[in-house]
Design a protein around this motif. Sequence first.
Motif, PDB file in Angstrom:
ATOM      1  N   ALA A  84       0.827   2.233   6.796  1.00 50.73           N
ATOM      2  CA  ALA A  84      -0.090   2.307   5.462  1.00 50.73           C
ATOM      3  C   ALA A  84      -1.317   1.199   5.810  1.00 50.73           C
ATOM      4  O   ALA A  84      -2.235   1.179   5.041  1.00 50.73           O
ATOM      5  N   LEU A  85      -0.872   0.290   6.600  1.00 47.19           N
ATOM      6  CA  LEU A  85      -2.088  -1.089   6.675  1.00 47.19           C
ATOM      7  C   LEU A  85      -3.234  -0.271   7.495  1.00 47.19           C
ATOM      8  O   LEU A  85      -4.162  -1.081   7.575  1.00 47.19           O
ATOM      9  N   GLY A 132       1.853   4.635  -2.670  1.00 48.38           N
ATOM     10  CA  GLY A 132       2.015   6.078  -2.486  1.00 48.38           C
ATOM     11  C   GLY A 132       0.552   6.375  -1.540  1.00 48.38           C
ATOM     12  O   GLY A 132       0.216   7.766  -1.527  1.00 48.38           O
ATOM     13  N   TRP A 133       0.025   5.431  -0.824  1.00 46.25           N
ATOM     14  CA  TRP A 133      -1.216   5.831   0.018  1.00 46.25           C
ATOM     15  C   TRP A 133      -1.099   6.446   1.178  1.00 46.25           C
ATOM     16  O   TRP A 133      -1.754   7.095   1.938  1.00 46.25           O
ATOM     17  N   LYS A 134       0.343   6.124   1.824  1.00 50.20           N
ATOM     18  CA  LYS A 134       0.427   6.610   3.271  1.00 50.20           C
ATOM     19  C   LYS A 134       0.107   8.254   3.307  1.00 50.20           C
ATOM     20  O   LYS A 134       0.533   8.815   2.604  1.00 50.20           O
ATOM     21  N   GLY A 135      -0.740   8.197   4.367  1.00 49.79           N
ATOM     22  CA  GLY A 135      -1.106   9.799   4.578  1.00 49.79           C
ATOM     23  C   GLY A 135      -2.132  10.296   3.775  1.00 49.79           C
ATOM     24  O   GLY A 135      -2.719  11.402   3.993  1.00 49.79           O
ATOM     25  N   LYS A 136      -2.710   9.651   2.872  1.00 50.03           N
ATOM     26  CA  LYS A 136      -3.589  10.189   1.805  1.00 50.03           C
ATOM     27  C   LYS A 136      -5.123  10.040   2.504  1.00 50.03           C
ATOM     28  O   LYS A 136      -5.446   9.291   3.433  1.00 50.03           O
ATOM     29  N   THR A 137      -5.986  10.793   2.079  1.00 49.70           N
ATOM     30  CA  THR A 137      -7.481  10.936   2.921  1.00 49.70           C
ATOM     31  C   THR A 137      -8.468  10.892   1.544  1.00 49.70           C
ATOM     32  O   THR A 137      -8.204  11.612   0.502  1.00 49.70           O
ATOM     33  N   ILE A 138      -9.450  10.204   1.943  1.00 54.05           N
ATOM     34  CA  ILE A 138     -10.635  10.300   0.938  1.00 54.05           C
ATOM     35  C   ILE A 138     -11.854  10.594   1.811  1.00 54.05           C
ATOM     36  O   ILE A 138     -12.167   9.617   2.597  1.00 54.05           O
ATOM     37  N   ILE A 192       0.867  -1.093   0.066  1.00 54.60           N
ATOM     38  CA  ILE A 192       0.031   0.003   0.132  1.00 54.60           C
ATOM     39  C   ILE A 192       0.832   1.257  -0.140  1.00 54.60           C
ATOM     40  O   ILE A 192       0.704   2.103  -0.656  1.00 54.60           O
ATOM     41  N   ASP A 193       1.954   1.103   0.825  1.00 56.42           N
ATOM     42  CA  ASP A 193       3.018   2.261   0.773  1.00 56.42           C
ATOM     43  C   ASP A 193       3.519   2.616  -0.468  1.00 56.42           C
ATOM     44  O   ASP A 193       3.612   3.736  -1.089  1.00 56.42           O
ATOM     45  N   ALA A 194       3.883   1.359  -1.135  1.00 53.68           N
ATOM     46  CA  ALA A 194       4.427   1.488  -2.371  1.00 53.68           C
ATOM     47  C   ALA A 194       3.808   2.145  -3.347  1.00 53.68           C
ATOM     48  O   ALA A 194       4.021   2.758  -4.455  1.00 53.68           O
TER      49      ALA A 194
END
Length: 350
Positions: free
Chosen positions: A306-307, A290-296, A286-288
Amino acid sequence: MFFESHASLQAFNTFGIAARAVALLRVADVVGLQAALRHPLVSGFTPLLLGGGSNIVLTGDVKVPVIRIEIKGMQLVEETAKAWIVEMGAGESWHDCVRWTLDQGIPGLENLALIPGTVGAAPVQNIGAYGVELQDRFESLTAMDLHTGRSFELDAAQCAFGYRDSIFKHVATAPGDFGLAGRAVITHVRLRLPKPWKPVLGYLDLERKCQESGVVRPDARQIFEWVCDIRRAKLPDPRQIGNAGSFFKNPTVSADQCADIIAREPNIVHYQLADGRIKLAAGWLIDACGWKGKTIGRAGVYEKQALVLVNRGGVEDPVTGGEVMTLARAIQTSVYERFGIRLEPEPVVI
Ligand code: EPU
Protein backbone atom coordinates in the motif's frame (compact mmCIF):
# COMPACT_ATOMS: atom_id res chain seq x y z
CA MET A 1 26.30 16.97 -24.45
CA PHE A 2 22.97 16.23 -26.08
CA PHE A 3 20.40 19.05 -26.30
CA GLU A 4 16.69 18.89 -27.11
CA SER A 5 14.03 21.59 -26.72
CA HIS A 6 10.40 20.85 -25.83
CA ALA A 7 11.51 17.33 -24.92
CA SER A 8 9.31 14.54 -23.61
CA LEU A 9 10.27 13.37 -20.13
CA GLN A 10 8.00 10.31 -20.19
CA ALA A 11 10.85 7.84 -20.62
CA PHE A 12 12.91 9.66 -18.00
CA ASN A 13 10.62 9.29 -14.97
CA THR A 14 9.69 5.89 -13.59
CA PHE A 15 6.04 6.89 -13.07
CA GLY A 16 5.88 7.31 -16.86
CA ILE A 17 4.20 10.74 -16.55
CA ALA A 18 4.07 12.44 -19.96
CA ALA A 19 5.39 15.90 -19.00
CA ARG A 20 7.68 17.94 -21.26
CA ALA A 21 10.75 20.03 -20.54
CA VAL A 22 11.35 23.41 -22.12
CA ALA A 23 14.95 22.20 -22.62
CA LEU A 24 16.60 18.86 -21.90
CA LEU A 25 20.39 18.57 -21.69
CA ARG A 26 21.92 15.11 -21.29
CA VAL A 27 25.49 15.08 -20.05
CA ALA A 28 27.94 12.18 -20.09
CA ASP A 29 30.95 13.75 -18.36
CA VAL A 30 32.11 16.63 -16.19
CA VAL A 31 33.16 18.75 -19.19
CA GLY A 32 29.73 18.24 -20.77
CA LEU A 33 28.10 19.25 -17.49
CA GLN A 34 30.16 22.46 -17.36
CA ALA A 35 29.15 23.21 -20.95
CA ALA A 36 25.48 22.55 -20.07
CA LEU A 37 25.66 24.98 -17.16
CA ARG A 38 27.02 27.69 -19.51
CA HIS A 39 24.33 27.02 -22.15
CA PRO A 40 22.26 30.21 -22.81
CA LEU A 41 19.04 28.35 -21.97
CA VAL A 42 20.47 27.21 -18.63
CA SER A 43 22.58 30.03 -17.19
CA GLY A 44 20.52 32.22 -14.92
CA PHE A 45 18.11 29.37 -14.08
CA THR A 46 18.17 26.72 -11.39
CA PRO A 47 17.96 23.59 -13.52
CA LEU A 48 16.02 20.48 -12.56
CA LEU A 49 18.54 17.68 -12.09
CA LEU A 50 17.45 14.27 -13.23
CA GLY A 51 19.07 10.91 -12.57
CA GLY A 52 16.96 7.81 -13.08
CA GLY A 53 13.77 9.83 -12.44
CA SER A 54 12.72 7.21 -9.90
CA ASN A 55 11.85 9.60 -7.11
CA ILE A 56 9.90 12.43 -8.75
CA VAL A 57 6.32 13.33 -9.54
CA LEU A 58 6.00 15.76 -12.46
CA THR A 59 2.78 17.74 -11.96
CA GLY A 60 3.10 19.65 -15.25
CA ASP A 61 5.56 20.65 -17.96
CA VAL A 62 8.91 21.69 -16.55
CA LYS A 63 9.56 25.38 -17.19
CA VAL A 64 13.21 25.34 -16.11
CA PRO A 65 15.92 23.49 -18.08
CA VAL A 66 16.36 19.84 -17.17
CA ILE A 67 19.86 18.36 -16.92
CA ARG A 68 20.00 14.58 -17.03
CA ILE A 69 23.19 13.20 -15.52
CA GLU A 70 24.54 10.28 -17.56
CA ILE A 71 28.10 10.18 -16.19
CA LYS A 72 29.30 6.56 -16.23
CA GLY A 73 32.21 4.59 -14.78
CA MET A 74 32.80 2.07 -11.99
CA GLN A 75 36.22 1.37 -10.54
CA LEU A 76 38.01 0.05 -7.51
CA VAL A 77 40.10 3.05 -6.46
CA GLU A 78 41.71 1.70 -3.29
CA GLU A 79 42.03 -1.50 -1.32
CA THR A 80 43.37 -1.58 2.22
CA ALA A 81 43.38 -4.20 4.98
CA LYS A 82 40.14 -2.65 6.25
CA ALA A 83 38.09 -1.87 3.14
CA TRP A 84 37.58 -1.62 -0.58
CA ILE A 85 36.86 1.86 -1.90
CA VAL A 86 34.92 1.95 -5.16
CA GLU A 87 34.04 4.99 -7.25
CA MET A 88 30.97 5.22 -9.47
CA GLY A 89 29.78 7.82 -11.97
CA ALA A 90 26.54 9.48 -10.85
CA GLY A 91 24.71 8.31 -14.00
CA GLU A 92 25.30 4.59 -13.41
CA SER A 93 22.27 2.52 -12.47
CA TRP A 94 22.44 1.81 -8.74
CA HIS A 95 21.50 -1.85 -9.16
CA ASP A 96 24.18 -2.36 -11.86
CA CYS A 97 26.74 -1.06 -9.37
CA VAL A 98 25.57 -3.44 -6.66
CA ARG A 99 25.91 -6.33 -9.12
CA TRP A 100 29.28 -5.09 -10.42
CA THR A 101 30.80 -4.96 -6.92
CA LEU A 102 29.64 -8.53 -6.23
CA ASP A 103 31.08 -9.65 -9.59
CA GLN A 104 34.42 -8.14 -8.51
CA GLY A 105 34.24 -10.21 -5.29
CA ILE A 106 33.45 -7.11 -3.22
CA PRO A 107 30.56 -7.67 -0.81
CA GLY A 108 28.68 -5.04 1.21
CA LEU A 109 25.96 -3.60 -1.04
CA GLU A 110 23.84 -6.77 -1.38
CA ASN A 111 21.01 -5.55 0.92
CA LEU A 112 20.58 -2.54 -1.38
CA ALA A 113 19.94 -4.62 -4.52
CA LEU A 114 17.22 -3.63 -7.00
CA ILE A 115 16.65 -0.13 -5.65
CA PRO A 116 15.64 1.86 -8.75
CA GLY A 117 17.50 5.02 -9.69
CA THR A 118 21.04 6.13 -10.27
CA VAL A 119 24.17 6.30 -8.15
CA GLY A 120 23.95 10.11 -8.04
CA ALA A 121 20.48 9.98 -6.50
CA ALA A 122 21.51 7.46 -3.83
CA PRO A 123 23.15 9.97 -1.44
CA VAL A 124 20.50 12.63 -2.08
CA GLN A 125 17.93 10.59 -0.28
CA ASN A 126 20.25 8.24 1.59
CA ILE A 127 18.62 5.17 0.09
CA GLY A 128 18.07 2.24 2.41
CA ALA A 129 16.62 -1.23 2.54
CA TYR A 130 16.77 -4.40 4.65
CA GLY A 131 18.82 -2.94 7.47
CA VAL A 132 21.43 -1.03 5.43
CA GLU A 133 21.46 2.63 4.44
CA LEU A 134 23.76 4.30 1.95
CA GLN A 135 25.42 6.26 4.78
CA ASP A 136 26.67 2.93 6.24
CA ARG A 137 28.74 2.33 3.09
CA PHE A 138 29.56 5.91 2.14
CA GLU A 139 33.11 7.29 1.78
CA SER A 140 32.77 10.63 -0.07
CA LEU A 141 31.36 12.26 -3.17
CA THR A 142 32.27 14.85 -5.77
CA ALA A 143 29.71 17.48 -6.65
CA MET A 144 29.73 20.47 -8.98
CA ASP A 145 28.63 23.95 -7.97
CA LEU A 146 25.83 24.87 -10.41
CA HIS A 147 26.81 28.54 -10.47
CA THR A 148 30.58 28.37 -10.76
CA GLY A 149 31.03 24.97 -12.47
CA ARG A 150 33.68 24.12 -9.85
CA SER A 151 33.93 20.63 -8.35
CA PHE A 152 34.22 19.97 -4.61
CA GLU A 153 34.25 16.95 -2.32
CA LEU A 154 32.02 16.12 0.63
CA ASP A 155 32.50 13.45 3.29
CA ALA A 156 29.67 11.70 5.15
CA ALA A 157 29.42 14.29 7.94
CA GLN A 158 29.21 17.12 5.39
CA CYS A 159 26.38 15.30 3.57
CA ALA A 160 24.30 15.42 6.82
CA PHE A 161 22.56 12.12 6.15
CA GLY A 162 19.23 11.36 7.84
CA TYR A 163 16.35 8.99 7.15
CA ARG A 164 15.80 9.45 3.38
CA ASP A 165 17.47 12.82 3.80
CA SER A 166 20.72 14.71 3.13
CA ILE A 167 22.06 18.23 2.57
CA PHE A 168 21.02 17.86 -1.10
CA LYS A 169 17.33 17.93 -0.11
CA HIS A 170 17.55 21.24 1.76
CA VAL A 171 17.38 24.69 0.24
CA ALA A 172 19.59 27.41 1.67
CA THR A 173 17.63 30.64 1.77
CA ALA A 174 20.33 32.92 3.21
CA PRO A 175 24.13 32.92 2.81
CA GLY A 176 25.74 30.47 5.23
CA ASP A 177 22.51 28.42 5.46
CA PHE A 178 22.57 24.63 5.41
CA GLY A 179 21.39 23.16 2.10
CA LEU A 180 22.67 22.32 -1.39
CA ALA A 181 19.36 21.74 -3.21
CA GLY A 182 19.47 23.79 -6.41
CA ARG A 183 23.10 24.69 -5.77
CA ALA A 184 25.09 21.55 -6.57
CA VAL A 185 24.95 18.35 -8.57
CA ILE A 186 26.63 15.07 -7.66
CA THR A 187 29.01 13.74 -10.33
CA HIS A 188 30.81 10.85 -8.59
CA VAL A 189 30.21 8.78 -5.46
CA ARG A 190 32.79 6.76 -3.52
CA LEU A 191 31.70 3.87 -1.33
CA ARG A 192 33.65 2.14 1.44
CA LEU A 193 32.93 -1.58 1.68
CA PRO A 194 34.42 -2.82 4.95
CA LYS A 195 36.57 -5.91 5.55
CA PRO A 196 35.88 -8.37 6.97
CA TRP A 197 32.41 -8.53 5.44
CA LYS A 198 29.55 -9.09 7.89
CA PRO A 199 26.10 -10.12 6.68
CA VAL A 200 23.16 -7.92 7.75
CA LEU A 201 20.27 -10.32 8.33
CA GLY A 202 18.28 -8.67 11.13
CA TYR A 203 15.39 -7.63 8.89
CA LEU A 204 12.34 -9.87 9.30
CA ASP A 205 12.00 -10.76 5.59
CA LEU A 206 15.64 -11.91 5.48
CA GLU A 207 15.38 -13.90 8.72
CA ARG A 208 12.45 -15.67 7.14
CA LYS A 209 14.55 -16.51 4.04
CA CYS A 210 17.27 -18.02 6.27
CA GLN A 211 14.71 -20.18 8.06
CA GLU A 212 12.87 -21.28 4.92
CA SER A 213 16.04 -22.20 3.01
CA GLY A 214 17.93 -23.69 5.95
CA VAL A 215 20.99 -21.62 4.89
CA VAL A 216 22.45 -20.40 8.17
CA ARG A 217 25.53 -18.60 6.81
CA PRO A 218 24.51 -17.06 3.49
CA ASP A 219 27.20 -15.33 1.44
CA ALA A 220 26.70 -11.87 -0.09
CA ARG A 221 25.55 -13.33 -3.43
CA GLN A 222 22.86 -15.36 -1.64
CA ILE A 223 21.62 -12.27 0.25
CA PHE A 224 21.58 -10.34 -3.04
CA GLU A 225 19.36 -13.06 -4.58
CA TRP A 226 17.06 -13.06 -1.56
CA VAL A 227 16.68 -9.27 -1.55
CA CYS A 228 15.88 -9.37 -5.29
CA ASP A 229 13.25 -12.08 -4.65
CA ILE A 230 11.66 -10.16 -1.76
CA ARG A 231 11.53 -6.91 -3.69
CA ARG A 232 10.15 -8.55 -6.85
CA ALA A 233 7.41 -10.21 -4.80
CA LYS A 234 6.05 -6.99 -3.32
CA LEU A 235 7.29 -4.01 -5.33
CA PRO A 236 6.20 -3.34 -8.92
CA ASP A 237 8.90 -3.23 -11.61
CA PRO A 238 8.72 0.34 -13.03
CA ARG A 239 9.36 -1.07 -16.53
CA GLN A 240 6.01 -2.85 -16.26
CA ILE A 241 3.96 -0.60 -13.93
CA GLY A 242 5.04 3.02 -13.47
CA ASN A 243 5.80 3.97 -9.85
CA ALA A 244 8.26 5.87 -7.68
CA GLY A 245 8.92 3.28 -4.94
CA SER A 246 7.64 4.06 -1.46
CA PHE A 247 5.42 7.12 -1.86
CA PHE A 248 5.43 8.15 1.82
CA LYS A 249 8.11 8.09 4.51
CA ASN A 250 7.57 5.88 7.53
CA PRO A 251 6.50 8.43 10.20
CA THR A 252 8.15 8.67 13.62
CA VAL A 253 6.13 9.42 16.73
CA SER A 254 6.90 9.86 20.43
CA ALA A 255 6.46 6.90 22.80
CA ASP A 256 3.43 8.65 24.39
CA GLN A 257 1.75 9.26 21.06
CA CYS A 258 2.42 5.65 20.09
CA ALA A 259 1.02 4.26 23.37
CA ASP A 260 -2.16 6.12 22.59
CA ILE A 261 -2.37 4.70 19.08
CA ILE A 262 -1.51 1.13 20.19
CA ALA A 263 -4.31 1.30 22.77
CA ARG A 264 -6.72 1.99 19.91
CA GLU A 265 -5.02 -0.16 17.25
CA PRO A 266 -3.27 -3.10 18.95
CA ASN A 267 -2.07 -4.62 15.64
CA ILE A 268 -0.22 -1.52 14.42
CA VAL A 269 3.24 -2.33 12.99
CA HIS A 270 5.87 -0.28 14.84
CA TYR A 271 9.62 -0.33 15.47
CA GLN A 272 11.48 1.03 18.50
CA LEU A 273 14.23 3.52 17.54
CA ALA A 274 17.46 4.04 19.47
CA ASP A 275 16.40 7.55 20.57
CA GLY A 276 13.21 6.27 22.28
CA ARG A 277 10.93 7.40 19.48
CA ILE A 278 8.87 4.93 17.48
CA LYS A 279 8.70 4.43 13.74
CA LEU A 280 5.37 3.35 12.28
CA ALA A 281 4.94 1.44 9.01
CA ALA A 282 3.22 3.88 6.64
CA GLY A 283 2.23 0.93 4.42
CA TRP A 284 0.35 -0.61 7.33
CA LEU A 285 -1.45 2.68 8.14
CA ILE A 286 -2.57 3.10 4.51
CA ASP A 287 -3.56 -0.56 4.24
CA ALA A 288 -5.58 -0.29 7.48
CA CYS A 289 -7.54 2.59 5.93
CA GLY A 290 -8.56 0.23 3.12
CA TRP A 291 -6.52 1.80 0.30
CA LYS A 292 -4.72 -1.26 -1.07
CA GLY A 293 -5.74 -1.85 -4.70
CA LYS A 294 -7.88 1.35 -4.88
CA THR A 295 -7.76 3.72 -7.88
CA ILE A 296 -8.58 7.39 -8.43
CA GLY A 297 -8.46 8.41 -12.10
CA ARG A 298 -5.37 6.66 -13.48
CA ALA A 299 -3.51 6.69 -10.15
CA GLY A 300 -3.66 3.54 -8.06
CA VAL A 301 -2.46 2.01 -4.80
CA TYR A 302 -0.44 -1.13 -5.55
CA GLU A 303 -2.24 -4.36 -4.63
CA LYS A 304 0.74 -5.96 -2.87
CA GLN A 305 2.17 -2.94 -1.03
CA ALA A 306 0.00 0.00 0.00
CA LEU A 307 3.01 2.32 0.29
CA VAL A 308 3.51 2.34 -3.48
CA LEU A 309 1.36 4.45 -5.82
CA VAL A 310 1.23 3.30 -9.43
CA ASN A 311 0.40 4.50 -12.94
CA ARG A 312 -2.66 2.52 -14.05
CA GLY A 313 -2.77 4.20 -17.49
CA GLY A 314 0.49 2.67 -18.78
CA VAL A 315 2.46 4.30 -21.59
CA GLU A 316 -0.49 4.99 -23.90
CA ASP A 317 -2.76 6.85 -21.50
CA PRO A 318 -0.44 7.71 -18.60
CA VAL A 319 -1.39 9.01 -15.19
CA THR A 320 -0.83 12.74 -14.62
CA GLY A 321 1.11 14.14 -11.70
CA GLY A 322 -2.13 15.87 -10.64
CA GLU A 323 -3.92 12.51 -10.39
CA VAL A 324 -1.07 11.05 -8.35
CA MET A 325 -1.19 14.00 -5.94
CA THR A 326 -5.01 13.84 -5.67
CA LEU A 327 -4.73 10.20 -4.62
CA ALA A 328 -1.81 11.00 -2.28
CA ARG A 329 -3.83 13.77 -0.57
CA ALA A 330 -6.88 11.52 -0.18
CA ILE A 331 -4.65 8.92 1.50
CA GLN A 332 -3.06 11.55 3.75
CA THR A 333 -6.50 12.78 4.81
CA SER A 334 -7.84 9.34 5.70
CA VAL A 335 -4.68 8.34 7.61
CA TYR A 336 -4.83 11.65 9.50
CA GLU A 337 -8.52 11.25 10.31
CA ARG A 338 -8.09 7.72 11.62
CA PHE A 339 -4.66 7.87 13.31
CA GLY A 340 -3.89 11.57 13.73
CA ILE A 341 -0.65 11.08 11.79
CA ARG A 342 0.50 13.22 8.89
CA LEU A 343 2.21 11.22 6.15
CA GLU A 344 4.98 12.99 4.30
CA PRO A 345 5.60 12.16 0.61
CA GLU A 346 9.00 10.68 -0.17
CA PRO A 347 9.40 11.65 -3.85
CA VAL A 348 10.15 15.18 -4.94
CA VAL A 349 7.01 16.83 -6.34
CA ILE A 350 7.79 19.21 -9.21
N1 EPU B 1 2.52 -3.44 5.52
C1 EPU B 1 1.16 -3.70 5.52
N2 EPU B 1 0.46 -3.44 4.38
C2 EPU B 1 1.05 -2.95 3.26
C3 EPU B 1 2.42 -2.67 3.27
C4 EPU B 1 3.14 -2.93 4.43
O1 EPU B 1 0.61 -4.14 6.51
O2 EPU B 1 0.34 -2.77 2.26
C5 EPU B 1 3.30 -3.76 6.71
C6 EPU B 1 4.20 -4.97 6.42
O3 EPU B 1 3.54 -6.16 6.70
C7 EPU B 1 5.36 -4.75 7.33
C8 EPU B 1 5.44 -3.25 7.46
O4 EPU B 1 4.21 -2.72 6.98
O5 EPU B 1 5.09 -5.30 8.61
C9 EPU B 1 6.60 -2.65 6.70
O6 EPU B 1 6.53 -3.01 5.33
P1 EPU B 1 7.84 -3.41 4.50
O7 EPU B 1 8.66 -4.37 5.28
O8 EPU B 1 7.40 -3.82 3.13
O9 EPU B 1 8.72 -2.11 4.43
P2 EPU B 1 8.28 -0.58 4.27
O10 EPU B 1 8.37 0.10 5.58
O11 EPU B 1 7.00 -0.53 3.54
C10 EPU B 1 10.71 0.32 3.82
C11 EPU B 1 11.33 1.28 2.86
C12 EPU B 1 11.56 0.59 1.52
C13 EPU B 1 12.49 -0.59 1.75
C14 EPU B 1 11.85 -1.54 2.78
C15 EPU B 1 12.77 -2.67 3.15
C16 EPU B 1 10.56 3.51 3.47
C17 EPU B 1 9.60 4.62 3.16
N3 EPU B 1 10.45 2.43 2.68
O12 EPU B 1 9.42 -0.03 3.29
O13 EPU B 1 12.20 1.51 0.66
O14 EPU B 1 12.74 -1.28 0.55
O15 EPU B 1 11.54 -0.81 3.99
O16 EPU B 1 13.84 -2.21 3.94
O17 EPU B 1 11.37 3.64 4.38
C18 EPU B 1 11.77 3.22 -0.96
O18 EPU B 1 12.26 4.01 -0.16
O19 EPU B 1 11.32 3.58 -2.10
C19 EPU B 1 11.65 1.81 -0.59
C20 EPU B 1 11.04 0.91 -1.36
